[in-house]
Motif scaffolding. Structure first.
Motif, PDB file in Angstrom:
ATOM      1  N   HIS A   1       0.816  -1.223   0.000  1.00  0.00           N
ATOM      2  CA  HIS A   1       0.000   0.000   0.000  1.00  0.00           C
ATOM      3  C   HIS A   1       0.845   1.266   0.000  1.00  0.00           C
ATOM      4  CE1 HIS A   1      -3.281  -2.694   1.886  1.00  0.00           C
ATOM      5  NE2 HIS A   1      -3.362  -2.679   0.564  1.00  0.00           N
TER       6      HIS A   1
ATOM      7  N   ASP B   1      -2.852 -13.458   3.376  1.00  0.00           N
ATOM      8  CA  ASP B   1      -3.085 -12.629   2.181  1.00  0.00           C
ATOM      9  C   ASP B   1      -3.519 -13.499   0.997  1.00  0.00           C
ATOM     10  OD1 ASP B   1      -2.490 -10.262   3.454  1.00  0.00           O
ATOM     11  OD2 ASP B   1      -0.406 -10.199   2.794  1.00  0.00           O
TER      12      ASP B   1
ATOM     13  N   ARG C   1      -5.634 -11.046  -1.188  1.00  0.00           N
ATOM     14  CA  ARG C   1      -4.931  -9.753  -1.163  1.00  0.00           C
ATOM     15  C   ARG C   1      -3.529  -9.916  -1.731  1.00  0.00           C
ATOM     16  NH1 ARG C   1      -7.005  -9.392   4.512  1.00  0.00           N
ATOM     17  NH2 ARG C   1      -5.076 -10.463   4.993  1.00  0.00           N
ATOM     18  N   GLN C   2      -2.962  -8.783  -2.174  1.00  0.00           N
ATOM     19  CA  GLN C   2      -1.592  -8.820  -2.671  1.00  0.00           C
ATOM     20  C   GLN C   2      -0.649  -9.150  -1.510  1.00  0.00           C
ATOM     21  OE1 GLN C   2      -0.236  -5.197  -4.584  1.00  0.00           O
ATOM     22  NE2 GLN C   2       1.802  -6.052  -4.905  1.00  0.00           N
TER      23      GLN C   2
ATOM     24  N   HIS D   1      -1.719 -15.673  -6.254  1.00  0.00           N
ATOM     25  CA  HIS D   1      -2.772 -14.640  -6.108  1.00  0.00           C
ATOM     26  C   HIS D   1      -2.981 -13.861  -7.392  1.00  0.00           C
ATOM     27  CE1 HIS D   1       0.311 -11.402  -5.591  1.00  0.00           C
ATOM     28  NE2 HIS D   1       0.915 -12.262  -4.831  1.00  0.00           N
TER      29      HIS D   1
END
Ligand code: KPL
Length: 317
Positions: free
Chosen positions: A93, A276, A281-282, A317
């Motif tokens: 992020h 994750d 999620r990344q 992912h």
């Protein structure tokens, strides 16, 4: 003391709740309006290590609501006063948008404590925020968020070390203030001049446990139970330890014992990387094993296992 917690995940909410309990002026900056509205209205629901549950009032706004001139609106003395920002978001992020938002938040004299796993982020922050004092932090506290907004459980105690990222960019008063505040909030906090070493030790642990638990879809405790997984753990440990030692890590002697101790101490836990992957999620693979591969490239050393787990986890992912 004004304390801005950037990130409303488990680690952010835990720090916000424990610090707000001691009477500090805590603001939680979230990624969504929805979470900020809930936190502002209902506060943080914190489950303490001893099982007590408390509702703790905090201020909360979304990062997107930060506008130029924010400091002026927030209070007449905001430009002059000092503040700490605890940056608790995941590595993935920390992008240009967040860096702009941190620039808006860091008016006056601001120090930023970075609590991420992995490496690479502090160079980025130091380059983008030349006016801020950047501090590296390594924490072993455990926390789990139990809903999508405000409910957090403190799951484990552990030391929190922090220190200036650049020796010539620090403020003794500010860092002692934070140290005392953290201690009075119950953290086992300490200042360290050896942050690179501490970061590399944590990186070594994460570089072995996180990708392999994600690839094998196992808890931390189950990972070393299978002989072939244990062999792979050991090889990944040896490769990573050699790279980090070549880049200046000093305390490598008991590294393998530490990895095994962390697996035992967090046996029932799912690593952050597996969590994750499971939730789509990344992951932080680019800053953990990808970071180790980057160091190896710079040093002219091969890093086949770190390269391989980076590729494999990215495909999950
Ligand atoms: O830090 C961790 C993580 O999951 O990111 C470990 C130490 C592996 C504990 O789960």
């Amino acid at each position: 003391m004004k304390i801005h917690i950037v990130g409303g995940g488990a680690i952010g909410l835990l720090h916000a709740g424990l610090l707000a309990q001691t009477g500090q002026e805590v603001t939680v900056w979230t990624r969504t309006d929805k979470q900020a509205e809930r936190l502002q209205a209902e506060g943080i629901k914190l489950e303490m290590l001893n099982g007590d549950v408390r509702d703790i009032a905090v201020n909360s706004y979304s990062l997107a609501s930060l506008q130029p001139g924010w400091a002026g609106q927030a209070g007449a003395d905001a430009e002059q006063s000092s503040a700490w920002i605890l940056l608790t978001v995941k590595q993935s992020h920390i992008d240009d948008r967040l860096l702009d938002q941190l620039r808006l938040l860091s008016s006056g004299k601001t120090a930023i404590l970075c609590l991420q796993n992995g490496i690479g982020h502090m160079d980025k922050l130091a380059a983008s925020l030349p006016g801020a004092l950047i501090y590296a932090g390594v924490t072993s506290v455990g926390a789990r968020r139990l809903d999508d907004a405000r409910h957090v459980r403190h799951t484990g105690d552990g030391p929190l070390w922090f220190g200036a990222y650049a020796e010539d960019k620090k403020d003794d008063n500010l860092q002692n203030l934070l140290l005392n505040i953290l201690k009075s909030a119950g953290f086992r906090a300490g200042l360290s001049n050896e942050m690179k070493d501490r970061i590399y030790q944590k990186l070594l642990i994460n570089a072995v446990i996180n990708p392999l638990t994600a690839i094998y879809d196992t808890t931390n405790g189950e990972l070393p139970q299978h002989p072939s997984r244990l062999t792979l753990m050991r090889s990944l440990f040896e490769e990573t330890s050699a790279i980090l030692t070549a880049d200046g890590m000093k305390s490598g002697d008991n590294g393998w014992q530490l990895v095994m101790q962390v697996c035992a101490a967090t046996a029932a836990n799912v690593s952050s990387m597996l969590s994750d992957v499971r939730t789509g999620r990344q992951t932080e693979i680019d800053w953990i094993n990808g970071g180790v591969s980057g160091l190896a490239r710079r040093l002219g050393i091969a890093s086949p296992l770190n390269d391989a787990v980076t590729t494999l986890v990215k495909q999950l992912h």
